[in-house]
Design an enzyme around this catalytic site. Structure first.
Site, PDB file in Angstrom:
ATOM      1  N   ARG A  66      -4.979 -19.045 -13.097  1.00  0.00           N
ATOM      2  CA  ARG A  66      -4.240 -19.766 -12.047  1.00  0.00           C
ATOM      3  C   ARG A  66      -5.172 -20.832 -11.507  1.00  0.00           C
ATOM      4  O   ARG A  66      -6.332 -20.543 -11.174  1.00  0.00           O
ATOM      5  CB  ARG A  66      -3.797 -18.822 -10.928  1.00  0.00           C
ATOM      6  CG  ARG A  66      -3.210 -19.581  -9.754  1.00  0.00           C
ATOM      7  CD  ARG A  66      -2.510 -18.682  -8.763  1.00  0.00           C
ATOM      8  NE  ARG A  66      -1.244 -18.193  -9.285  1.00  0.00           N
ATOM      9  CZ  ARG A  66      -0.347 -17.535  -8.556  1.00  0.00           C
ATOM     10  NH1 ARG A  66      -0.592 -17.277  -7.275  1.00  0.00           N
ATOM     11  NH2 ARG A  66       0.774 -17.112  -9.086  1.00  0.00           N
ATOM     12  N   ARG A 105       0.899 -10.775  -6.441  1.00  0.00           N
ATOM     13  CA  ARG A 105       1.744 -10.233  -7.498  1.00  0.00           C
ATOM     14  C   ARG A 105       1.243 -10.570  -8.902  1.00  0.00           C
ATOM     15  O   ARG A 105       1.098  -9.693  -9.750  1.00  0.00           O
ATOM     16  CB  ARG A 105       3.187 -10.787  -7.380  1.00  0.00           C
ATOM     17  CG  ARG A 105       4.051 -10.081  -6.391  1.00  0.00           C
ATOM     18  CD  ARG A 105       5.010 -11.076  -5.764  1.00  0.00           C
ATOM     19  NE  ARG A 105       4.228 -11.992  -4.952  1.00  0.00           N
ATOM     20  CZ  ARG A 105       3.936 -11.762  -3.681  1.00  0.00           C
ATOM     21  NH1 ARG A 105       4.432 -10.728  -3.092  1.00  0.00           N
ATOM     22  NH2 ARG A 105       3.165 -12.583  -2.990  1.00  0.00           N
ATOM     23  N   THR A 106       0.998 -11.860  -9.154  1.00  0.00           N
ATOM     24  CA  THR A 106       0.692 -12.292 -10.525  1.00  0.00           C
ATOM     25  C   THR A 106      -0.604 -11.664 -11.004  1.00  0.00           C
ATOM     26  O   THR A 106      -0.710 -11.186 -12.135  1.00  0.00           O
ATOM     27  CB  THR A 106       0.599 -13.832 -10.562  1.00  0.00           C
ATOM     28  OG1 THR A 106       1.741 -14.368  -9.906  1.00  0.00           O
ATOM     29  CG2 THR A 106       0.535 -14.352 -11.978  1.00  0.00           C
ATOM     30  N   LYS A 135     -20.719 -23.609  -6.118  1.00  0.00           N
ATOM     31  CA  LYS A 135     -21.984 -24.365  -6.216  1.00  0.00           C
ATOM     32  C   LYS A 135     -21.791 -25.645  -7.022  1.00  0.00           C
ATOM     33  O   LYS A 135     -22.759 -26.313  -7.378  1.00  0.00           O
ATOM     34  CB  LYS A 135     -23.058 -23.499  -6.882  1.00  0.00           C
ATOM     35  CG  LYS A 135     -23.341 -22.196  -6.159  1.00  0.00           C
ATOM     36  CD  LYS A 135     -24.319 -21.342  -6.978  1.00  0.00           C
ATOM     37  CE  LYS A 135     -24.297 -19.902  -6.508  1.00  0.00           C
ATOM     38  NZ  LYS A 135     -24.937 -19.009  -7.477  1.00  0.00           N
ATOM     39  N   HIS A 176       4.869 -22.197 -13.730  1.00  0.00           N
ATOM     40  CA  HIS A 176       4.478 -20.790 -13.568  1.00  0.00           C
ATOM     41  C   HIS A 176       5.330 -20.029 -14.589  1.00  0.00           C
ATOM     42  O   HIS A 176       6.308 -19.366 -14.239  1.00  0.00           O
ATOM     43  CB  HIS A 176       4.771 -20.346 -12.134  1.00  0.00           C
ATOM     44  CG  HIS A 176       4.179 -19.023 -11.744  1.00  0.00           C
ATOM     45  ND1 HIS A 176       3.593 -18.143 -12.640  1.00  0.00           N
ATOM     46  CD2 HIS A 176       4.110 -18.423 -10.522  1.00  0.00           C
ATOM     47  CE1 HIS A 176       3.182 -17.067 -11.972  1.00  0.00           C
ATOM     48  NE2 HIS A 176       3.482 -17.217 -10.693  1.00  0.00           N
TER      49      HIS A 176
HETATM   50  N1   CP Z   1       5.179 -14.949  -7.369  1.00  0.00           N
HETATM   51  C1   CP Z   1       3.854 -15.218  -7.304  1.00  0.00           C
HETATM   52  O1   CP Z   1       3.300 -16.045  -8.056  1.00  0.00           O
HETATM   53  O2   CP Z   1       3.208 -14.501  -6.332  1.00  0.00           O
HETATM   54  P1   CP Z   1       1.637 -14.516  -6.103  1.00  0.00           P
HETATM   55  O3   CP Z   1       1.266 -15.891  -5.586  1.00  0.00           O
HETATM   56  O4   CP Z   1       1.363 -13.422  -5.105  1.00  0.00           O
HETATM   57  O5   CP Z   1       0.970 -14.255  -7.425  1.00  0.00           O
END
Ligand code: CP
Length: 308
Positions: free
Chosen positions: A110, A60-61, A88, A138
């Site tokens: 991320r 999603r993100t 590496k 998040h």
């Molecule tokens: N909600 C969320 O962070 O989903 P993903 O891990 O798929 O990005």
């Protein structure tokens, strides 16, 4: 009313104030209108280059940020650690500096390490947006969650919001707690004692181990999954027992005889923390959350780019 964000980066909700959050929501309202037009693209970020750096899996993100960037006409490059020179032995800072030397303006990242974004912000000039740092924060998930709650309930001041599940390993939980409190909501966490951090009450939230009682209390149930990939020891006897004692079922909602909003950040473990009947019920706004995520991320990107 603020017209620009108080920060150069979005490292966590902790570093935003209530005015920043309201500004993001009002900007997202405009972008939500844009993405529902036949032509969904605006030129706001033309000539801005954004790198999406994902050192951890995401559906999603990652897609949501990429769509948000493309709908703002930014130039986008995607990086996945699993197919990169990180394998590496290249360090995070070397990786990012090499990417930035190709004239990148903003970084969406991320990373599994809590604080990785804060570390980067001490060393690079580009704007940084945290797309999840380990078990820490998040922020854009919390913003889209609160935005979706605001759509259903209006002003969140005084509303009761419960976060269910694996609070201990959840960056979504911490960002939600910070965000909802800044918006004046009452926040409760509910789950097995082993999956609720000690001293979490010090953040100003209440704690319950009783799912039915918490469902009666709340206007919104934000349900989180068990993060087995982050559990080095066994915090629950089995998934089956977790589902039996902490899973949310349709009959629980039917017994409430009141309006309740069901949310989940995804990915859902159907039949564990929530049944399919609940996830797909009229109470659920799970896909609205995903839709709103694009507008909210467009707002964050736009507002940060405006500060450059
Ligand atoms: N909600 C969320 O962070 O989903 P993903 O891990 O798929 O990005």
């Amino acid at each position: 009313m603020a017209t620009e964000l108080s920060t150069k980066h979005v490292l966590g909700i902790k570093y935003l104030n209530a005015e920043d959050i309201q500004l993001i929501f009002e900007t997202a309202d405009n972008f939500k209108e844009v993405i529902n037009r036949p032509i969904k693209k605006v030129p706001s970020l033309r000539d801005v280059t954004i790198a999406n750096l994902f050192f951890e899996n995401s559906t999603r993100t990652r897609i949501s940020f990429e769509l948000a960037e493309k709908r703002l006409s930014a130039d986008v490059v995607n990086f996945s650690a699993s197919s990169s020179s990180v394998k590496k032995g290249e360090t995070l800072l070397d990786t990012v500096n090499n990417i930035l030397s190709m004239k990148v303006d903003m970084v969406v990242m991320r990373h599994p390490a809590p604080g990785a974004h804060f570390f980067l912000s001490q060393h690079i000039d580009a704007n940084i947006i945290n797309a999840g740092d380990g078990t820490h924060e998040h922020p854009t998930q919390a913003l889209l969650d609160a935005y979706s709650m605001r759509e259903k309930l209006g002003d969140l001041r005084g509303k009761n919001i419960a976060i269910f599940g694996d609070i201990l390993h959840s960056r979504v939980a911490l960002s939600n707690i910070f965000c909802l409190q800044k918006l004046g909501a009452n926040v409760r966490v509910c789950g097995p004692p082993t999956l609720i951090p000690k001293y979490i009450e010090k953040l100003g939230v209440s704690v319950s181990y009783n799912v039915k009682e918490t469902l009666r209390w709340c206007n919104v149930a934000n349900v989180l999954r068990i993060q087995l990939e982050r559990q080095d020891i066994k915090y629950i006897p089995s998934i089956r027992e977790y589902a039996q004692y902490f899973g949310i079922t349709k009959s629980m909602l039917d017994d409430l005889d009141k309006e309740i909003v069901i949310m989940h950040p995804g990915p859902i473990n159907r039949g564990v923390e929530i049944t399919s009947e609940v996830a797909d019920s009229e109470h659920s706004v799970i896909l609205d959350q995903v839709e709103n995520g694009v507008a909210v991320r467009m707002a964050v990107l736009f507002l940060l780019a405006s500060k450059r």
